[in-house]
Design a protein around this motif. Structure first.
Motif, PDB file in Angstrom:
ATOM      1  N   THR A   2      -4.276  28.343  21.346  1.00  0.00           N
ATOM      2  CA  THR A   2      -4.349  27.269  20.572  1.00  0.00           C
ATOM      3  C   THR A   2      -3.468  27.276  19.211  1.00  0.00           C
ATOM      4  O   THR A   2      -3.933  28.363  18.432  1.00  0.00           O
ATOM      5  CB  THR A   2      -5.629  26.930  20.146  1.00  0.00           C
ATOM      6  N   GLU A   3      -2.518  26.629  18.981  1.00  0.00           N
ATOM      7  CA  GLU A   3      -1.827  26.693  17.785  1.00  0.00           C
ATOM      8  C   GLU A   3      -2.384  25.588  16.584  1.00  0.00           C
ATOM      9  O   GLU A   3      -2.472  24.448  17.224  1.00  0.00           O
ATOM     10  CB  GLU A   3      -0.264  26.263  17.995  1.00  0.00           C
ATOM     11  N   HIS A   4      -2.575  26.087  15.289  1.00  0.00           N
ATOM     12  CA  HIS A   4      -2.913  24.948  14.494  1.00  0.00           C
ATOM     13  C   HIS A   4      -1.734  24.628  13.571  1.00  0.00           C
ATOM     14  O   HIS A   4      -1.066  25.554  13.079  1.00  0.00           O
ATOM     15  CB  HIS A   4      -4.218  25.815  13.848  1.00  0.00           C
ATOM     16  N   TYR A   5      -1.768  23.404  12.982  1.00  0.00           N
ATOM     17  CA  TYR A   5      -0.955  22.866  12.447  1.00  0.00           C
ATOM     18  C   TYR A   5      -1.366  21.992  11.014  1.00  0.00           C
ATOM     19  O   TYR A   5      -2.459  21.374  11.384  1.00  0.00           O
ATOM     20  CB  TYR A   5       0.118  22.042  13.070  1.00  0.00           C
TER      21      TYR A   5
ATOM     22  N   TYR B  73       0.745  16.376  19.711  1.00  0.00           N
ATOM     23  CA  TYR B  73      -0.537  17.264  19.520  1.00  0.00           C
ATOM     24  C   TYR B  73      -1.526  16.872  20.336  1.00  0.00           C
ATOM     25  O   TYR B  73      -1.833  15.638  20.874  1.00  0.00           O
ATOM     26  CB  TYR B  73      -0.824  17.230  18.109  1.00  0.00           C
ATOM     27  N   ASP B  74      -2.260  17.867  20.743  1.00  0.00           N
ATOM     28  CA  ASP B  74      -3.607  17.534  21.700  1.00  0.00           C
ATOM     29  C   ASP B  74      -4.765  16.958  20.725  1.00  0.00           C
ATOM     30  O   ASP B  74      -5.671  16.346  21.238  1.00  0.00           O
ATOM     31  CB  ASP B  74      -4.039  18.835  22.305  1.00  0.00           C
ATOM     32  N   PHE B  75      -4.690  17.347  19.669  1.00  0.00           N
ATOM     33  CA  PHE B  75      -5.972  17.051  18.809  1.00  0.00           C
ATOM     34  C   PHE B  75      -5.410  16.940  17.132  1.00  0.00           C
ATOM     35  O   PHE B  75      -4.655  17.759  16.854  1.00  0.00           O
ATOM     36  CB  PHE B  75      -6.864  18.093  18.682  1.00  0.00           C
ATOM     37  N   CYS B  76      -5.696  15.859  16.743  1.00  0.00           N
ATOM     38  CA  CYS B  76      -5.496  15.473  15.284  1.00  0.00           C
ATOM     39  C   CYS B  76      -6.727  14.896  14.401  1.00  0.00           C
ATOM     40  O   CYS B  76      -7.419  14.023  15.007  1.00  0.00           O
ATOM     41  CB  CYS B  76      -4.188  14.434  14.934  1.00  0.00           C
ATOM     42  N   HIS B  77      -7.082  15.659  13.200  1.00  0.00           N
ATOM     43  CA  HIS B  77      -8.031  15.000  12.502  1.00  0.00           C
ATOM     44  C   HIS B  77      -7.780  14.856  11.195  1.00  0.00           C
ATOM     45  O   HIS B  77      -6.859  15.894  10.290  1.00  0.00           O
ATOM     46  CB  HIS B  77      -9.132  16.101  12.590  1.00  0.00           C
ATOM     47  N   LEU B  78      -8.050  13.786  10.441  1.00  0.00           N
ATOM     48  CA  LEU B  78      -7.631  13.484   9.082  1.00  0.00           C
ATOM     49  C   LEU B  78      -8.522  14.312   8.234  1.00  0.00           C
ATOM     50  O   LEU B  78      -9.558  14.536   8.069  1.00  0.00           O
ATOM     51  CB  LEU B  78      -8.076  11.790   8.789  1.00  0.00           C
ATOM     52  N   ASN B  79      -7.813  15.095   7.275  1.00  0.00           N
ATOM     53  CA  ASN B  79      -8.349  16.090   6.353  1.00  0.00           C
ATOM     54  C   ASN B  79      -8.216  15.791   5.048  1.00  0.00           C
ATOM     55  O   ASN B  79      -8.577  16.513   4.222  1.00  0.00           O
ATOM     56  CB  ASN B  79      -7.407  17.213   6.817  1.00  0.00           C
ATOM     57  N   GLY B  80      -7.685  14.683   4.686  1.00  0.00           N
ATOM     58  CA  GLY B  80      -7.680  14.147   3.368  1.00  0.00           C
ATOM     59  C   GLY B  80      -6.485  13.260   3.046  1.00  0.00           C
ATOM     60  O   GLY B  80      -5.458  12.942   4.039  1.00  0.00           O
ATOM     61  N   GLY B  81      -6.372  12.541   1.973  1.00  0.00           N
ATOM     62  CA  GLY B  81      -5.198  11.786   1.599  1.00  0.00           C
ATOM     63  C   GLY B  81      -5.622  10.790   0.537  1.00  0.00           C
ATOM     64  O   GLY B  81      -6.817  10.775  -0.132  1.00  0.00           O
ATOM     65  N   ASP B  82      -4.719   9.921   0.068  1.00  0.00           N
ATOM     66  CA  ASP B  82      -5.035   9.123  -1.162  1.00  0.00           C
ATOM     67  C   ASP B  82      -4.197   7.827  -0.795  1.00  0.00           C
ATOM     68  O   ASP B  82      -2.891   7.784  -0.496  1.00  0.00           O
ATOM     69  CB  ASP B  82      -4.540   9.636  -2.345  1.00  0.00           C
TER      70      ASP B  82
ATOM     71  N   ALA C  47       0.781  -1.099  -0.130  1.00  0.00           N
ATOM     72  CA  ALA C  47      -0.163   0.160   0.036  1.00  0.00           C
ATOM     73  C   ALA C  47       0.927   1.028  -0.213  1.00  0.00           C
ATOM     74  O   ALA C  47       1.772   1.384   0.798  1.00  0.00           O
ATOM     75  CB  ALA C  47      -0.900   0.050   1.092  1.00  0.00           C
ATOM     76  N   VAL C  48       0.531   2.113  -0.914  1.00  0.00           N
ATOM     77  CA  VAL C  48       1.280   3.586  -1.039  1.00  0.00           C
ATOM     78  C   VAL C  48       0.508   4.553  -0.861  1.00  0.00           C
ATOM     79  O   VAL C  48      -0.668   4.803  -1.615  1.00  0.00           O
ATOM     80  CB  VAL C  48       2.116   3.524  -2.314  1.00  0.00           C
ATOM     81  N   GLY C  49       0.821   5.464  -0.202  1.00  0.00           N
ATOM     82  CA  GLY C  49      -0.170   6.815  -0.134  1.00  0.00           C
ATOM     83  C   GLY C  49       0.278   7.927   0.666  1.00  0.00           C
ATOM     84  O   GLY C  49       1.577   7.917   1.261  1.00  0.00           O
ATOM     85  N   ASP C  50      -0.441   8.695   1.037  1.00  0.00           N
ATOM     86  CA  ASP C  50      -0.166   9.988   1.882  1.00  0.00           C
ATOM     87  C   ASP C  50      -1.655  10.286   2.511  1.00  0.00           C
ATOM     88  O   ASP C  50      -2.701  10.030   2.176  1.00  0.00           O
ATOM     89  CB  ASP C  50       0.341  11.060   1.020  1.00  0.00           C
ATOM     90  N   ALA C  51      -1.409  11.284   3.529  1.00  0.00           N
ATOM     91  CA  ALA C  51      -2.458  11.706   4.129  1.00  0.00           C
ATOM     92  C   ALA C  51      -2.253  13.140   4.988  1.00  0.00           C
ATOM     93  O   ALA C  51      -1.057  13.516   5.256  1.00  0.00           O
ATOM     94  CB  ALA C  51      -2.745  10.561   5.639  1.00  0.00           C
ATOM     95  N   ARG C  52      -3.255  13.891   5.164  1.00  0.00           N
ATOM     96  CA  ARG C  52      -3.119  15.165   5.547  1.00  0.00           C
ATOM     97  C   ARG C  52      -3.957  15.290   6.745  1.00  0.00           C
ATOM     98  O   ARG C  52      -5.025  14.950   6.857  1.00  0.00           O
ATOM     99  CB  ARG C  52      -3.545  16.256   4.450  1.00  0.00           C
ATOM    100  N   TYR C  53      -3.422  15.699   7.746  1.00  0.00           N
ATOM    101  CA  TYR C  53      -3.999  16.066   8.952  1.00  0.00           C
ATOM    102  C   TYR C  53      -4.150  17.417   9.415  1.00  0.00           C
ATOM    103  O   TYR C  53      -3.326  18.241   9.203  1.00  0.00           O
ATOM    104  CB  TYR C  53      -3.375  15.436  10.192  1.00  0.00           C
ATOM    105  N   GLU C  54      -5.262  17.751  10.282  1.00  0.00           N
ATOM    106  CA  GLU C  54      -5.443  19.022  10.929  1.00  0.00           C
ATOM    107  C   GLU C  54      -5.253  18.850  12.382  1.00  0.00           C
ATOM    108  O   GLU C  54      -5.817  17.983  12.879  1.00  0.00           O
ATOM    109  CB  GLU C  54      -6.553  19.701  10.556  1.00  0.00           C
TER     110      GLU C  54
ATOM    111  N   LEU D  27       0.355   5.614   9.203  1.00  0.00           N
ATOM    112  CA  LEU D  27       0.691   6.865   9.058  1.00  0.00           C
ATOM    113  C   LEU D  27       0.263   7.702  10.279  1.00  0.00           C
ATOM    114  O   LEU D  27       0.793   8.669  10.681  1.00  0.00           O
ATOM    115  CB  LEU D  27      -0.035   7.191   7.637  1.00  0.00           C
ATOM    116  N   ARG D  28      -0.918   7.482  10.688  1.00  0.00           N
ATOM    117  CA  ARG D  28      -1.438   8.068  11.949  1.00  0.00           C
ATOM    118  C   ARG D  28      -0.335   8.004  13.042  1.00  0.00           C
ATOM    119  O   ARG D  28      -0.445   8.823  14.116  1.00  0.00           O
ATOM    120  CB  ARG D  28      -3.007   7.505  12.330  1.00  0.00           C
TER     121      ARG D  28
END
Length: 386
Positions: free
Chosen positions: A220-223, A306-315, A196-203, A299-300
């Protein structure tokens, strides 16, 4: 038509029946139900007719399965290059086929195979007391087998332990006559190799709080976090039997696949083996999902601090490889209580057990009123005080 293996069992609780000369009836050793001989004969005559049809349907299905498997293998490269590679699967049982026999259940349709010295008088899935012995007709030969490590005695102890502490479990359900219904069966699995090959974007966010004079301030700092990678996987399992619930099979995982052995009929005496009835193509969506989830989780796990992490997209894309066919050990219990079937499954290697338990309505409502009545009284007192 092969001869029928028949055990007369009680239609109410599946306990053994015996003839009592004084009453001229068949009586159940467990629940005490009585039946006229003609009544039981009529019931089993109907079962024999169902068994004959099941045997005929199974023979037709065997031929169809072999044809479909051969077509899957030949079509892999020419029609659908992105499908799983089944070219390594083989239907050649060689001399082993002569030492095998088959059973068919007329009730649930299960098709079981075993070494010729293993006797079967009931279906391990539905508990039907009649299964039809027949001539083994080869389907795909497994590549691997994971031998049973735990005995029937271990399974009995695990089931009793599973019962313990279940306050709402009816006492009658835990009676010893259920324990004897445990059987060992090798459940068919497809195992998938690939990458499996891919990427993921998190907020992600990170917060900290401090005081400034009379004020309490939270910043609160956002990344935006990005991860990519690849995971090679080997022998991702998907069960290939429709008779065994997928959630049960998922619940009793994992197995230790380092103990997999090249398939040999020497591991079968004393156990039954289910024949697959879900094809590789039918398993594709579930296999793809398990492979993609493996990379997603990996990946996760790299996103830390971080205090909070939410998946925002990926493939994620898959490089599908070889498919293997394996038999994995499961102790199963099917019992009938209050006109409902209960199935339990235990990992024959690790002892992990899963199953649905009945609930005693009497105990449930007793506990409900034991809590509700005092609360109601306290509420009334509080209202009067007001």
């Amino acid at each position: 038509m092969p001869s029928q293996v028949t055990n007369y069992q009680c239609p109410a609780c599946t306990g053994p029946l015996h003839f009592v000369g004084e009453s001229g009836k068949l009586e159940c050793d467990y629940c005490g139900s009585t039946y006229e001989v003609s009544e039981i004969e009529a019931l089993y005559q109907k079962k024999e007719e169902q068994a004959a049809k099941a045997h005929e349907d199974a023979s037709i299905k065997d031929a169809s399965d072999q044809e479909a498997s051969a077509k899957d293998a030949s079509d892999k490269d020419t029609e659908n290059p992105d499908s799983w590679d089944v070219s390594g699967l083989s239907g050649d049982w060689g001399t082993d086929a002569a030492g095998m026999k088959a059973y068919n259940c007329p009730s649930c349709g299960a098709e079981l195979i075993c070494e010729e010295s293993t006797a079967a008088s009931s279906c391990p899935y539905c508990g039907n007391p009649n299964v039809v012995p027949g001539q083994f007709s080869g389907t795909l030969r497994p590549d691997f087998v994971l031998p049973f490590k735990l005995s029937k005695e271990n399974a009995v102890k695990a089931l009793k332990k599973y019962y313990r502490g279940k306050f709402f479990l009816p006492r009658s359900f835990t009676s010893g006559n259920h324990i004897q219904e445990i059987k060992g069966i090798y459940v068919p699995f497809w195992m998938f190799d690939g990458e499996a090959v891919g990427d993921a974007r998190y907020e992600a966010t990170r917060s900290h709080t401090y005081r400034s004079g009379d004020y309490k301030i939270t910043e609160t700092e956002h990344y935006d976090v990005y991860r990519s990678g690849a995971v090679a996987f080997e022998k991702i399992p998907v069960d290939a039997s429709s008779k065994m619930p997928d959630d049960y099979m998922d619940s009793i995982e994992p197995y230790d696949y380092t103990e997999l052995k090249p398939f040999s009929t020497a591991y079968l005496p004393g156990f039954l083996a289910d024949k697959f009835d879900i094809t590789v193509e039918q398993s594709r969506e579930r296999a793809d999902g398990r492979c993609e989830n493996t990379l997603s989780a990996a990946l996760r796990d790299t996103v830390k601090g971080y205090d909070f992490c939410h998946l925002n997209g990926g493939d994620i894309s898959l490089k599908r490889g070889k498919v293997h066919y394996a038999l994995l050990p499961v102790w199963i219990l099917n019992t009938r209580w209050n006109d409902k079937d209960f199935l339990f499954a235990m990992n024959g290697q690790t002892g992990k057990l899963a199953g649905e338990l009945p609930v005693s309505n009497g105990k449930f409502w007793a506990l409900f009123f034991a809590i509700a009545v005092p609360l109601s009284v306290l509420s009334s007192v509080w209202i009067l005080l007001l």
